[in-house]
Scaffold this motif. Structure first.
Motif, PDB file in Angstrom:
ATOM      1  N   SER A   1      20.198  40.366  27.934  1.00  0.00           N
ATOM      2  CA  SER A   1      20.212  39.790  29.276  1.00  0.00           C
ATOM      3  C   SER A   1      21.580  39.197  29.590  1.00  0.00           C
ATOM      4  O   SER A   1      22.171  38.497  28.759  1.00  0.00           O
ATOM      5  N   LEU A   2      22.066  39.487  30.774  1.00  0.00           N
ATOM      6  CA  LEU A   2      23.337  38.937  31.238  1.00  0.00           C
ATOM      7  C   LEU A   2      23.036  37.680  32.042  1.00  0.00           C
ATOM      8  O   LEU A   2      22.550  37.746  33.166  1.00  0.00           O
TER       9      LEU A   2
ATOM     10  N   SER B   1      25.192  35.289  33.004  1.00  0.00           N
ATOM     11  CA  SER B   1      26.208  35.020  34.015  1.00  0.00           C
ATOM     12  C   SER B   1      27.130  36.225  34.106  1.00  0.00           C
ATOM     13  O   SER B   1      27.455  36.845  33.096  1.00  0.00           O
ATOM     14  N   LYS B   2      27.504  36.611  35.310  1.00  0.00           N
ATOM     15  CA  LYS B   2      28.317  37.804  35.523  1.00  0.00           C
ATOM     16  C   LYS B   2      29.711  37.613  34.930  1.00  0.00           C
ATOM     17  O   LYS B   2      30.402  36.638  35.243  1.00  0.00           O
ATOM     18  N   PRO B   3      30.124  38.542  34.056  1.00  0.00           N
ATOM     19  CA  PRO B   3      31.461  38.415  33.455  1.00  0.00           C
ATOM     20  C   PRO B   3      32.562  38.545  34.509  1.00  0.00           C
ATOM     21  O   PRO B   3      32.556  39.475  35.315  1.00  0.00           O
ATOM     22  N   LYS B   4      33.466  37.582  34.517  1.00  0.00           N
ATOM     23  CA  LYS B   4      34.593  37.599  35.432  1.00  0.00           C
ATOM     24  C   LYS B   4      35.805  37.060  34.700  1.00  0.00           C
ATOM     25  O   LYS B   4      35.714  36.069  33.975  1.00  0.00           O
TER      26      LYS B   4
ATOM     27  N   ALA C   1      31.002  33.886  30.202  1.00  0.00           N
ATOM     28  CA  ALA C   1      29.996  34.942  30.169  1.00  0.00           C
ATOM     29  C   ALA C   1      28.986  34.638  29.069  1.00  0.00           C
ATOM     30  O   ALA C   1      29.365  34.303  27.949  1.00  0.00           O
TER      31      ALA C   1
ATOM     32  N   ILE D   1      30.559  45.838  27.635  1.00  0.00           N
ATOM     33  CA  ILE D   1      31.238  44.832  28.446  1.00  0.00           C
ATOM     34  C   ILE D   1      32.596  45.378  28.879  1.00  0.00           C
ATOM     35  O   ILE D   1      33.416  45.767  28.041  1.00  0.00           O
TER      36      ILE D   1
END
Length: 219
Positions: free
Chosen positions: A35-36, A38-41, A46, A118
């Motif tokens: 499960s993600l 928080s969106k990787p930025k 993340a 990722i």
């Protein structure tokens, strides 16, 4: 008195045999999708959760990236979220963390794994820049312009002709499929000069470096 027919006996026998083959019917883990949280930025935090859908406790969790075990660092931490899940946190995350991450869940009765790719978008970064070269006449010229980044950067090799940088043609030179490795066989006077390596992937800033090739022993 309870009567047991032959069919019932067969069913009981199959159940007992199945339980015996699975170590007394104990449950090996089954991993759910990662499960993600928080969106990787680029530059942000993340979080990735790995959870066992079934499996007898205690459960052990192990994270890996491209086949290598993920170790705790200043930017990476691994936490036991619950008895049935593990949390991987990368803070801050950048393109250098890109890769295929796997979570292996195991217990006394077996193991299962799940993976997630990722890909953090980021401008190109240098891995290896070319330096000025001096080679003897007729020798191989071997130059590398190695970079990383996501999306995959495009590398262009250029040569200074007069006051204009012109793109080199692979017909005259050998450039590998990645575009990051240049070879010139049987060097001659024409190969002497100033060269450049241009790198871009649509995310600024682009990269640029220059180097000189000197041919020694020209008659």
């Amino acid at each position: 008195m309870i009567q047991i027919n032959s069919l019932t006996l067969v069913i009981i026998h199959i159940v007992l045999l199945t339980c015996s083959n699975t170590i007394n019917c104990q449950n090996a883990p089954k991993a759910g999708q990662i499960s993600l949280l928080s969106k990787p930025k680029e530059g942000g935090t993340a979080s990735f959760a790995c959870t066992a859908e079934i499996g007898d406790r205690p459960l052990n969790f192990k994270w890996s990236r491209d086949g290598e075990v993920v170790m705790k660092t200043e930017t990476i931490r691994i936490e036991q979220l619950t008895r049935d899940s593990s949390l991987l946190v990368i803070d801050p995350i950048s393109a250098k963390h890109n890769g295929n991450y796997s979570c292996v869940i195991s217990n006394n009765y077996g193991q299962d794994s799940t993976s997630i790719l990722i890909g953090i978008e980021g401008s190109p970064n240098w891995i290896e820049q070319p330096n000025d070269l001096k080679v003897k006449y007729g020798q191989l010229i071997d130059v590398k312009c190695l970079v990383s980044g996501y999306p995959k950067p495009k590398v262009q090799w250029k040569k200074l002709t007069g006051s204009i940088w012109t793109e080199m043609e692979s017909i005259s030179y050998e450039i590998d499929n990645s575009g990051q490795h240049l070879k010139i066989y049987n060097s001659t006077r024409n190969n002497q000069g100033r060269y450049g390596c241009s790198v871009s992937n649509g995310i600024q800033p682009d990269l640029w470096t220059e180097f000189s090739i000197t041919i020694e022993g020209i008659c």
